[in-house]
Design a protein around this motif. Structure first.
Motif, mmCIF file in Angstrom:
data_model
loop_
_atom_site.group_PDB
_atom_site.id
_atom_site.type_symbol
_atom_site.label_atom_id
_atom_site.label_comp_id
_atom_site.label_asym_id
_atom_site.label_seq_id
_atom_site.Cartn_x
_atom_site.Cartn_y
_atom_site.Cartn_z
ATOM 1 N N PHE A 14 0.836 -1.210 0.000
ATOM 2 C CA PHE A 14 0.000 0.000 0.000
ATOM 3 C C PHE A 14 0.868 1.257 0.000
ATOM 4 O O PHE A 14 0.592 2.210 -0.746
ATOM 5 C CB PHE A 14 -0.921 -0.002 1.221
ATOM 6 C CG PHE A 14 -1.799 1.211 1.315
ATOM 7 C CD1 PHE A 14 -2.961 1.295 0.570
ATOM 8 C CD2 PHE A 14 -1.444 2.286 2.129
ATOM 9 C CE1 PHE A 14 -3.769 2.425 0.632
ATOM 10 C CE2 PHE A 14 -2.253 3.414 2.203
ATOM 11 C CZ PHE A 14 -3.411 3.478 1.456
ATOM 12 N N ILE A 15 1.921 1.275 0.802
ATOM 13 C CA ILE A 15 2.802 2.451 0.874
ATOM 14 C C ILE A 15 3.515 2.671 -0.460
ATOM 15 O O ILE A 15 3.618 3.805 -0.948
ATOM 16 C CB ILE A 15 3.825 2.296 2.019
ATOM 17 C CG1 ILE A 15 3.106 2.350 3.373
ATOM 18 C CG2 ILE A 15 4.894 3.370 1.938
ATOM 19 C CD1 ILE A 15 3.988 2.040 4.556
ATOM 20 N N SER A 17 2.497 1.707 -3.449
ATOM 21 C CA SER A 17 1.517 2.172 -4.445
ATOM 22 C C SER A 17 1.166 3.634 -4.216
ATOM 23 O O SER A 17 0.994 4.410 -5.177
ATOM 24 C CB SER A 17 0.259 1.298 -4.389
ATOM 25 O OG SER A 17 -0.448 1.497 -3.176
ATOM 26 N N SER A 18 1.055 4.049 -2.952
ATOM 27 C CA SER A 18 0.745 5.454 -2.638
ATOM 28 C C SER A 18 1.894 6.365 -3.059
ATOM 29 O O SER A 18 1.676 7.459 -3.595
ATOM 30 C CB SER A 18 0.472 5.612 -1.141
ATOM 31 O OG SER A 18 -0.628 4.817 -0.742
ATOM 32 N N LEU A 21 1.798 6.796 -6.724
ATOM 33 C CA LEU A 21 0.728 7.714 -7.110
ATOM 34 C C LEU A 21 1.200 9.164 -7.002
ATOM 35 O O LEU A 21 0.899 9.992 -7.864
ATOM 36 C CB LEU A 21 -0.498 7.488 -6.221
ATOM 37 C CG LEU A 21 -1.788 8.200 -6.633
ATOM 38 C CD1 LEU A 21 -2.264 7.731 -8.000
ATOM 39 C CD2 LEU A 21 -2.888 7.979 -5.587
ATOM 40 N N THR A 201 -0.741 1.710 -9.182
ATOM 41 C CA THR A 201 -1.028 2.681 -8.118
ATOM 42 C C THR A 201 -2.316 2.326 -7.379
ATOM 43 O O THR A 201 -2.280 1.735 -6.300
ATOM 44 C CB THR A 201 -1.123 4.109 -8.709
ATOM 45 O OG1 THR A 201 -2.072 4.114 -9.786
ATOM 46 C CG2 THR A 201 0.227 4.560 -9.222
ATOM 47 N N ILE A 202 -3.439 2.623 -7.982
ATOM 48 C CA ILE A 202 -4.719 2.378 -7.309
ATOM 49 C C ILE A 202 -4.985 0.885 -7.162
ATOM 50 O O ILE A 202 -5.450 0.420 -6.107
ATOM 51 C CB ILE A 202 -5.855 3.080 -8.082
ATOM 52 C CG1 ILE A 202 -5.652 4.600 -8.031
ATOM 53 C CG2 ILE A 202 -7.211 2.708 -7.497
ATOM 54 C CD1 ILE A 202 -6.658 5.402 -8.811
ATOM 55 N N GLY A 205 -2.784 -0.470 -4.514
ATOM 56 C CA GLY A 205 -3.219 0.115 -3.242
ATOM 57 C C GLY A 205 -4.390 -0.642 -2.644
ATOM 58 O O GLY A 205 -4.427 -0.916 -1.442
ATOM 59 N N GLY A 208 -3.041 -4.093 -1.479
ATOM 60 C CA GLY A 208 -2.280 -3.982 -0.234
ATOM 61 C C GLY A 208 -3.168 -3.738 0.963
ATOM 62 O O GLY A 208 -2.962 -4.325 2.034
ATOM 63 N N ALA A 209 -4.162 -2.880 0.787
ATOM 64 C CA ALA A 209 -5.078 -2.589 1.893
ATOM 65 C C ALA A 209 -5.853 -3.837 2.305
ATOM 66 O O ALA A 209 -6.009 -4.120 3.505
ATOM 67 C CB ALA A 209 -6.043 -1.474 1.490
ATOM 68 N N THR A 243 0.066 11.336 7.706
ATOM 69 C CA THR A 243 -1.197 11.014 7.038
ATOM 70 C C THR A 243 -2.078 12.253 6.906
ATOM 71 O O THR A 243 -2.626 12.545 5.840
ATOM 72 C CB THR A 243 -1.953 9.920 7.813
ATOM 73 O OG1 THR A 243 -1.128 8.750 7.917
ATOM 74 C CG2 THR A 243 -3.254 9.559 7.106
#
Length: 596
Positions: A14-15, A17-18, A21, A201-202, A205, A208-209, A243
Motif C-alpha cells: 500500500f505504501i 503504491s501510494s 501515485l 497505483t490504485i 493500493g 495492499g489494503a 497522514t
C-alpha cells in the motif's frame, strides 16, 4: 506471527503504491501544440486569441508542470494588459463624450455617444459599452458639464473593471484554461501507459489494503483497546501527522490547484469514458477515489464489527449509497445528457442546490430535471423532519451520507481522538448552528437574485456571499479540515462542527424524535469505553452513570458506544417521544425525577 508478516507485506504494498501515485504527478512532460489548443478550447475565436497570446510557448517541451502553468499565466496576464490598454475608456474619451453636450442644463442622451468615437473595433466597443452602462441616464438633466463628468467618470471605472471579463482572461478563465491546457498538452509515461499505472497505483493500493485488513478475521470482533493512544498512527503520532498532512495537501491541490493533478485524471480516463462518455475531471478522480476508500475501508469496518448485525447493515448501506447514488447514477445521467445530481445529497449540505445555474439546468431539462427539483425540495421540507422523527438523524448521518460514510470507514481508526470536553461542546454548538444560519442567509440571497435578477440585497452582493461560503465552508472546512484533520481531531470534525444539514437534523432529533439511547445506570462500571470511542465528542459515560437518556442533537446514532460496552448498558431505541425527557436519574442507590 504469519498474520503479522502478511499484514506488513500488505502495508508495504500500500505504501509503495501510494508513493507511486505521488510520483506520477512529476513523470509527465508538457508541450503546447495547435492540436492541444483545439482539444482544450472549443470556441474558435477564443482559441485563436489564446493561440496568439501563447505563441511563444508552442512546441517547447516543459519538464515541469509548474513551469508550464506559470508561463501560461504570465502570457495571459500580458495579453490582459494589452487588452486593457486597447479597450479601456480614457480621459480623452470622456472629454469627447462631454463635448457632444455643450452649455448648461444638459439633457443626457446616450445616442450621441456614437459621434464621440471612430468606427474601428476599439471605437465600436467603447461606444457600445458606454451606451449600455448609461442607458439609465437617458433624459436626465445635469446643471453643468462637471456634474455629467462626475457621473461618466464613475461609469468609466465600472467599464474598465469589466473589460478583462468581457474581452480578456479573468482569473476564473485563466484557472480553467491552465487545467485544460495542462491536461491536453501532457505527454510521457503516464499518458502512454495509463492502464499499467492505474494497476500499479490504485490497483496495488486496493490489494495492499485488503491484504492488511483480511487477517483481522482471525481476531475477535470489536474494539480491543490495544494501545490505541500509544500508536504512532491513531494516537497523534508521527504517522498520523504524515497522514493528515498528505490528506490536507491532497484537498488543497484538488480545490485550488487541479492543474497539477492532471496525471491522476489521465489514470481514470478509461473508466470515465465508459461511465459518462467524457474525459475524467478532477471531480471524477476524487469521486472514484472516495468511493474506493469507503468500499475498501468498509470491508475493514464489517470485519471489525462483524459481531453486530446493526453495524454490518449500516456499513453495507453507506457503501451502497456512495457507489450507486453518489458515483454511478450521476455519471450515467451525464452520459444520457440528463442533469446530474446526487439524489441523496440534501440542502443545506448540498449548498448549490438553489444556485441559479442549478435551478436553470433543472427547470430547462424537462421531466427528469423537474422531478429532481421537486425531489430535493420534498426531502428538505418533508423527508428530513418526518424520517428524523421516527429514526433520529442516524438514518442519514450513519446510513446514507457520503461524508458520514467516509468518516465511519476511512476515519474509524481515529474516532477516539474527538474532544469530549465541555468547552468543545460549547464551541461545537455555536459553530454548527452558526454555519446553518450562514447557509440559510446565503440561500435567501441566491433565491432573491434568481427571482429578481438583482445581485444586491440589503447592500450586500449575493454573489460575494456564495463565494465566501463556497470557499470557507464548501472547500476549506468540508474538505481540507473535514477530512485532513482525521488524525488530529477525530473522524467527525466536519459532521460535528461544520455540517449545516447535521445541525438541521440535530434540531429535529433533539426536540421531536422517537430516537434516543437509553441507559441502564445500575449496570455501568464506568470503564469509559463508550465515551472514548464516541466520534461526536459526547461523554456517554456521564449519562450512563446517571441512567439518563442520551438525546443530544449531535448524536449520529452510530451505535459504537453500545457495541463497546461490556455490560450492555446502552441501547438504541425508538419509542414514544414523551419518554425522552424527564426520566429518573440515579443519585447513589436512589433515583430522582427531573421535570423539564
Amino acid at each position: 506471527m504469519k498474520a503479522s508478516l502478511f499484514q506488513k507485506a500488505g502495508m508495504g504494498i500500500f505504501i509503495i503504491s501510494s508513493a507511486l501515485l505521488i510520483v506520477l504527478l512529476f513523470l509527465n512532460k508538457y508541450r503546447l501544440t495547435d492540436a492541444a489548443l483545439e482539444r482544450a478550447v472549443t470556441d474558435p475565436s477564443e482559441r485563436k486569441m489564446l493561440g496568439t497570446a501563447l505563441s511563444p510557448m508552442k512546441g517547447i517541451a516543459y519538464q515541469s508542470g509548474y513551469t508550464f502553468n506559470e508561463n501560461i499565466e504570465e502570457y495571459l496576464e500580458r495579453e490582459n494588459q494589452h487588452i486593457s490598454s486597447k479597450f479601456e475608456i480614457t480621459d480623452m474619451d470622456i472629454g469627447n463624450v462631454i463635448s457632444q453636450f455643450p452649455g448648461q442644463d444638459i439633457q443626457y442622451s446616450n445616442e450621441k455617444i456614437t459621434n464621440a468615437f471612430d468606427t474601428t473595433e476599439t471605437g465600436r466597443f467603447k461606444a457600445r459599452k458606454l451606451k449600455d452602462y448609461t442607458s439609465w441616464m437617458n433624459e436626465r438633466q445635469y446643471e453643468s458639464e462637471q456634474g455629467l463628468r462626475e457621473q461618466l467618470e464613475n461609469t468609466r471605472q465600472n467599464i474598465n473593471t469589466s473589460i478583462i471579463n468581457d474581452q480578456g482572461f479573468s482569473d476564473y478563465k485563466i484557472k480553467a484554461l491552465k487545467l485544460a491546457l495542462t491536461r491536453h498538452s501532457s505527454f510521457g509515461p503516464v499518458s502512454e501507459n495509463t492502464t499499467l499505472w492505474l494497476v500499479l497505483t490504485i490497483g496495488l493500493g486496493i490489494l495492499g489494503a485488503l491484504i492488511f485488513i483480511l487477517p483481522k478475521l482471525k481476531l475477535l470482533p470489536g474494539i480491543k483497546n490495544d494501545h490505541v493512544f500509544h500508536s504512532a498512527n491513531t494516537g497523534r503520532g508521527w504517522i498520523g501527522y504524515i497522514t493528515g498532512t498528505l490528506l490536507i495537501g491532497f484537498y488543497v491541490i484538488l480545490y485550488w490547484y487541479p492543474e497539477y493533478m492532471t496525471s491522476w485524471m489521465l489514470l481514470v480516463d478509461p473508466i470515465s469514458k465508459v461511465l459518462n462518455g467524457h474525459e475524467a475531471s478532477q471531480w471524477f478522480f476524487y469521486g472514484f477515489l472516495y468511493t474506493l476508500a469507503i468500499g475498501v475501508m468498509g470491508v475493514r469496518m464489517i470485519i471489525k464489527y462483524r459481531h453486530s448485525k446493526y453495524h454490518i447493515i449500516r456499513t453495507l448501506s453507506v457503501i451502497f449509497f456512495q457507489v450507486a447514488f453518489a458515483f454511478l447514477i450521476p455519471e450515467i445521467l451525464i452520459r444520457l445528457n440528463q442533469p446530474s445530481m446526487d439524489l441523496k445529497n440534501i440542502w443545506p449540505l448540498n449548498y448549490t442546490f438553489f444556485f441559479d445555474y442549478n435551478l436553470s439546468t433543472l427547470t430547462s431539462s424537462g421531466t427528469i430535471g423537474i422531478a429532481m427539483l421537486v425531489w430535493g425540495i420534498i426531502l428538505i421540507i418533508i423527508g428530513v423532519p418526518v424520517i428524523t422523527y421516527f429514526y433520529g438523524k442516524r438514518w442519514y448521518c450513519s446510513w446514507v451520507c457520503g461524508c458520514g460514510g467516509l468518516a465511519e470507514t476511512l476515519g474509524d481508526p481515529y474516532r477516539q481522538l474527538s474532544d469530549k470536553s465541555l468547552k468543545a461542546w460549547q464551541i461545537e454548538r455555536w459553530m454548527v448552528h452558526g454555519i446553518l444560519v450562514f447557509s440559510v442567509i446565503m440561500t435567501i440571497g441566491v433565491l432573491y437574485t434568481y427571482f429578481t435578477g438583482s445581485s444586491m440585497l440589503l447592500g450586500i452582493n449575493t454573489y460575494d456571499i456564495r463565494s465566501v461560503y463556497g470557499f470557507l465552508i464548501g472547500a476549506a472546512f468540508a474538505g481540507v479540515v473535514g477530512v485532513g484533520f482525521y488524525p488530529f481531531m477525530g473522524n467527525r470534525v466536519w459532521c460535528r462542527f461544520g455540517c449545516p444539514l447535521a445541525a438541521y437534523l440535530g434540531i429535529v432529533q433533539r426536540f421531536k424524535s422517537r430516537f434516543r439511547i437509553t441507559t441502564n445506570g445500575g449496570q455501568c462500571i464506568s470503564c469509559g469505553n463508550c465515551s472514548t470511542y464516541c466520534e461526536m465528542g459526547i461523554d456517554v459515560r456521564w449519562y450512563a452513570q446517571r441512567g439518563q437518556n442520551i438525546i443530544r442533537a449531535s448524536c449520529v446514532g452510530c451505535g459504537v458506544c453500545s457495541s463497546v460496552c461490556p455490560r450492555g448498558v446502552l441501547k438504541l431505541e425508538n419509542k414514544d417521544p414523551k419518554g425522552r425527557f424527564g426520566e429518573p436519574i440515579l443519585i447513589g442507590n436512589d433515583s430522582a425525577t427531573i421535570r423539564s
